[in-house]
Design an enzyme around this catalytic site. Sequence first.
Site, short mmCIF file in Angstrom:
data_model
loop_
_atom_site.label_atom_id
_atom_site.label_comp_id
_atom_site.label_asym_id
_atom_site.label_seq_id
_atom_site.Cartn_x
_atom_site.Cartn_y
_atom_site.Cartn_z
N GLY A 142 0.83 -1.21 0.00
CA GLY A 142 0.00 0.00 0.00
C GLY A 142 0.86 1.25 0.00
CE LYS A 143 1.87 2.53 5.83
NZ LYS A 143 1.51 1.11 6.09
CG ASP A 151 15.94 -10.32 8.16
OD1 ASP A 151 15.65 -9.12 8.34
OD2 ASP A 151 16.33 -11.07 9.07
CB CYS A 157 -0.59 0.06 12.57
SG CYS A 157 -0.22 -1.68 12.37
C1 LIG Z 1 3.15 -3.48 8.87
S1 LIG Z 1 3.36 -4.62 7.61
C2 LIG Z 1 3.81 -3.59 6.29
C3 LIG Z 1 2.65 -2.95 5.56
C4 LIG Z 1 3.09 -2.24 4.29
N1 LIG Z 1 4.12 -1.25 4.55
C5 LIG Z 1 1.94 -1.58 3.56
O1 LIG Z 1 1.70 -0.39 3.75
O2 LIG Z 1 1.26 -2.25 2.78
C6 LIG Z 1 4.93 -5.28 8.06
C7 LIG Z 1 5.57 -6.16 6.99
O3 LIG Z 1 6.93 -6.41 7.42
C8 LIG Z 1 7.33 -7.65 6.92
N2 LIG Z 1 8.53 -8.00 7.70
C9 LIG Z 1 8.61 -8.42 8.98
N3 LIG Z 1 9.90 -8.56 9.35
C10 LIG Z 1 10.65 -8.20 8.28
C11 LIG Z 1 12.05 -8.14 8.01
N4 LIG Z 1 12.94 -8.46 8.94
N5 LIG Z 1 12.46 -7.74 6.79
C12 LIG Z 1 11.55 -7.42 5.83
N6 LIG Z 1 10.22 -7.48 6.01
C13 LIG Z 1 9.78 -7.86 7.22
C14 LIG Z 1 6.11 -8.53 7.13
O4 LIG Z 1 6.14 -9.64 6.26
C15 LIG Z 1 4.97 -7.55 6.79
O5 LIG Z 1 4.61 -7.70 5.44
#
Ligand SMILES: C[S@@+](CC[C@H](N)C(=O)[O-])C[C@H]1O[C@@H](n2cnc3c(N)ncnc32)[C@H](O)[C@@H]1O
Length: 445
Positions: free
Chosen positions: A254-255, A299, A371
């Site tokens: 989304g962002k 990651d 969030c």
């Molecule tokens: C809050 S959501 C992000 C929402 C997104 N920014 C949007 O606006 O659509 C957090 C995301 O971080 C990812 N995530 C978690 N740990 C991570 C890491 N170490 N490296 C990359 N992505 C990670 C998860 O898979 C998840 O999709």
Amino acid sequence: MTATSLRAEAALVMQAVEDGQSLAQCLPDGLASVPPSEKPQLQALCYGTCRWYHRLEAELTQRLKKPLRQSDRVIHQLLLIALFQLRHSQQASYAVLNETVEACRALGWPHLTGLVNGILRAAEREGEPEPASAAVRFSHPEWMVEKLRHNWPDHWQAILAANNTQAPMTLRVNASQGSRDQYLQWLKEVEIAAEPTRLAPYGIQLTRPVPVEHLPGFADGAVSVQDEAAQLCTILLDLAPGQRVLDACAAPGGKTCAILEQCPELAEVVAIDQSAARLPRIQENLDRLCLSATLQEADAARTEDWWDQEPFDRILLDVPCSASGVIRRHPDIKLLRRESDITPLAGIQLGLLEKLWLTLKPGGRLVYATCSVFTQENHRIIQRFLRQQPEARLIEIDPDWGLDTRFGRQLLPDAQAHDGFFYAVLARSESGNDPQRTSEQGNGL
Ligand SMILES: C[S@@+](CC[C@H](N)C(=O)[O-])C[C@H]1O[C@@H](n2cnc3c(N)ncnc32)[C@H](O)[C@@H]1O
């Protein structure tokens, strides 16, 4: 499908949630097994029962002389769903009672129909008992209420109340295709009532939710569905042509899409997510909006695996978090999240910030967002980071909105408007310069 089997289906979904699955994981299977006309009802039963779960559970525990056996747990769910309807829906109580007893039989528990009938008759006759605690009254786990009371002594009750409301449907107008005013006019022509959002410049809040297919121009990318608070993250980036931008935790994108819409002349947007399952969602969103970004499954904290040593002018770090600011959209969070999750999450959040800071260009800007409404994941992270990183300076955010935490701004969930979100904008000093003397000023809003 009969009302009985719809109810039995809802009980199976609730059982899966109690066993640790999110509604996003288990509801699609339930929805697939009911006719299209009944999908909204199944969804409403599951969301509503999750929303009021702790309060319904307190009443049911009080009414059951002894708890049902673990193997009878699905009948416990059936009773919670029936109580939800008795307390929070317009459904006639005789129908709730009859259908629940029938569903008990249909699920294969005919020996419990008498108990189910007796409990629901008493519940109907006696009305809802007075809640014994704030946790029961606001239907949240005890630990969450205590944490919120401690974090927000003046706001915790308002947060809990807002969490029990149904979130509005909010749109983000694609700035590269047209203006917000033009889209508002378009909505007016198709008789969809809407208002501009107060804080987000491209946001439109609908008076009533509608299926996205009914939104004019949706398939061609004129708008996306995105909460107002989420929209503010990308505004804070202060984007400009030629910049290289990293969206570090990007799925479902989304962002990422908002960044590209707001500044189509960026040099590159790199979008990373460590979830192989969620990464394709970013591509789907980009495709609908005819946008492109460099996607990486990685990651983000392991920069040695993916970073090409080319620094970023802007970084959006929308970290994984408790999601305690979006409970009204995801009421199953109240059942799924544990108090013991928060400290490990805070460790991951600080770790991501420390590692990604090193990929930011001197003079560049990083927006840290969650969030969440728990201070441990929000301003405490920024406070700890600033203590250890002399090259980082906090940029003040428009004092017109949210609460100042001294280390970033907090929006609390607002029943009439946005979700709960936290934002901190950090500027990296030009190399060798005093961070106070960076050219960055203001907040770009
Ligand atoms: C809050 S959501 C992000 C929402 C997104 N920014 C949007 O606006 O659509 C957090 C995301 O971080 C990812 N995530 C978690 N740990 C991570 C890491 N170490 N490296 C990359 N992505 C990670 C998860 O898979 C998840 O999709």
